[in-house]
Design a protein around this motif. Structure first.
Motif, PDB file in Angstrom:
ATOM      1  N   GLU A  89       0.528  15.450   0.581  1.00 35.22           N
ATOM      2  CA  GLU A  89       0.307  15.009   1.964  1.00 35.22           C
ATOM      3  C   GLU A  89      -1.133  14.569   2.177  1.00 35.22           C
ATOM      4  O   GLU A  89      -1.396  13.529   2.779  1.00 35.22           O
ATOM      5  N   GLN A  90      -2.084  15.377   1.688  1.00 33.93           N
ATOM      6  CA  GLN A  90      -3.497  15.047   1.840  1.00 33.93           C
ATOM      7  C   GLN A  90      -3.850  13.763   1.106  1.00 33.93           C
ATOM      8  O   GLN A  90      -4.571  12.911   1.621  1.00 33.93           O
ATOM      9  N   CYS A  91      -3.316  13.627  -0.092  1.00 32.18           N
ATOM     10  CA  CYS A  91      -3.569  12.416  -0.884  1.00 32.18           C
ATOM     11  C   CYS A  91      -3.027  11.187  -0.162  1.00 32.18           C
ATOM     12  O   CYS A  91      -3.708  10.168  -0.051  1.00 32.18           O
ATOM     13  N   VAL A 113      -3.800   6.182   2.772  1.00 34.59           N
ATOM     14  CA  VAL A 113      -3.470   5.311   3.901  1.00 34.59           C
ATOM     15  C   VAL A 113      -4.717   5.032   4.735  1.00 34.59           C
ATOM     16  O   VAL A 113      -4.970   3.891   5.130  1.00 34.59           O
ATOM     17  N   ASN A 114      -5.504   6.055   4.993  1.00 33.32           N
ATOM     18  CA  ASN A 114      -6.724   5.873   5.794  1.00 33.32           C
ATOM     19  C   ASN A 114      -7.700   4.925   5.111  1.00 33.32           C
ATOM     20  O   ASN A 114      -8.316   4.082   5.767  1.00 33.32           O
ATOM     21  N   ARG A 115      -7.839   5.041   3.795  1.00 32.40           N
ATOM     22  CA  ARG A 115      -8.718   4.129   3.054  1.00 32.40           C
ATOM     23  C   ARG A 115      -8.201   2.704   3.166  1.00 32.40           C
ATOM     24  O   ARG A 115      -8.969   1.767   3.354  1.00 32.40           O
ATOM     25  N   PHE A 116      -6.903   2.546   3.033  1.00 33.60           N
ATOM     26  CA  PHE A 116      -6.307   1.218   3.141  1.00 33.60           C
ATOM     27  C   PHE A 116      -6.570   0.623   4.523  1.00 33.60           C
ATOM     28  O   PHE A 116      -6.991  -0.526   4.638  1.00 33.60           O
ATOM     29  N   LEU A 117      -6.331   1.409   5.567  1.00 36.35           N
ATOM     30  CA  LEU A 117      -6.534   0.915   6.932  1.00 36.35           C
ATOM     31  C   LEU A 117      -8.008   0.591   7.183  1.00 36.35           C
ATOM     32  O   LEU A 117      -8.323  -0.449   7.771  1.00 36.35           O
ATOM     33  N   ASP A 118      -8.896   1.468   6.761  1.00 33.61           N
ATOM     34  CA  ASP A 118     -10.329   1.220   6.941  1.00 33.61           C
ATOM     35  C   ASP A 118     -10.758  -0.071   6.236  1.00 33.61           C
ATOM     36  O   ASP A 118     -11.517  -0.867   6.786  1.00 33.61           O
ATOM     37  N   PHE A 158       0.826  -1.205   0.000  1.00 33.67           N
ATOM     38  CA  PHE A 158       0.000   0.000   0.000  1.00 33.67           C
ATOM     39  C   PHE A 158       0.859   1.253   0.000  1.00 33.67           C
ATOM     40  O   PHE A 158       0.480   2.281  -0.569  1.00 33.67           O
ATOM     41  N   THR A 159       2.050   1.199   0.591  1.00 36.63           N
ATOM     42  CA  THR A 159       2.958   2.346   0.539  1.00 36.63           C
ATOM     43  C   THR A 159       3.347   2.620  -0.905  1.00 36.63           C
ATOM     44  O   THR A 159       3.331   3.772  -1.359  1.00 36.63           O
TER      45      THR A 159
END
Length: 87
Positions: free
Chosen positions: A62-64, A69-74, A40-41
């Motif tokens: 940064e926002q992207c 990352v948040n989408r991946f974690l969710d 994902f990185t």
């Protein structure tokens, strides 16, 4: 690092075999997590970072990255919860 032969493993008692199996399962799980993080990185970096000429990220980058990352974690949390519910 020394290696164990098949005969060495066969001579272990059941408790030792279970300990080794548990250890290997844990190591495999760690490896899968590390591979997922790397994947994902890589995906997020390719998606969000336009240039590596500057040592700083732009605010849009940064926002992207944060959103990616948040989408991946969710998504992963949802998958794990779904798998736990099916057991």
């Amino acid at each position: 690092m020394s290696s164990l032969s098949t005969s060495d493993l066969a001579s272990l008692d059941d408790t030792s075999k279970k300990e080794i199996a548990t250890f290997l399962e844990g190591e495999n799980s760690k490896q899968k997590v590390q591979m997922s993080i790397h994947q994902f990185t890589n995906i997020c970096f390719k998606k969000c970072v336009e240039s590596v000429n500057d040592s700083n990220l732009g605010s849009q980058e940064e926002q992207c990255l944060s959103n990616c990352v948040n989408r991946f974690l969710d998504t992963n949390i949802r998958i794990v919860n779904g798998l736990q519910n099916t057991r």
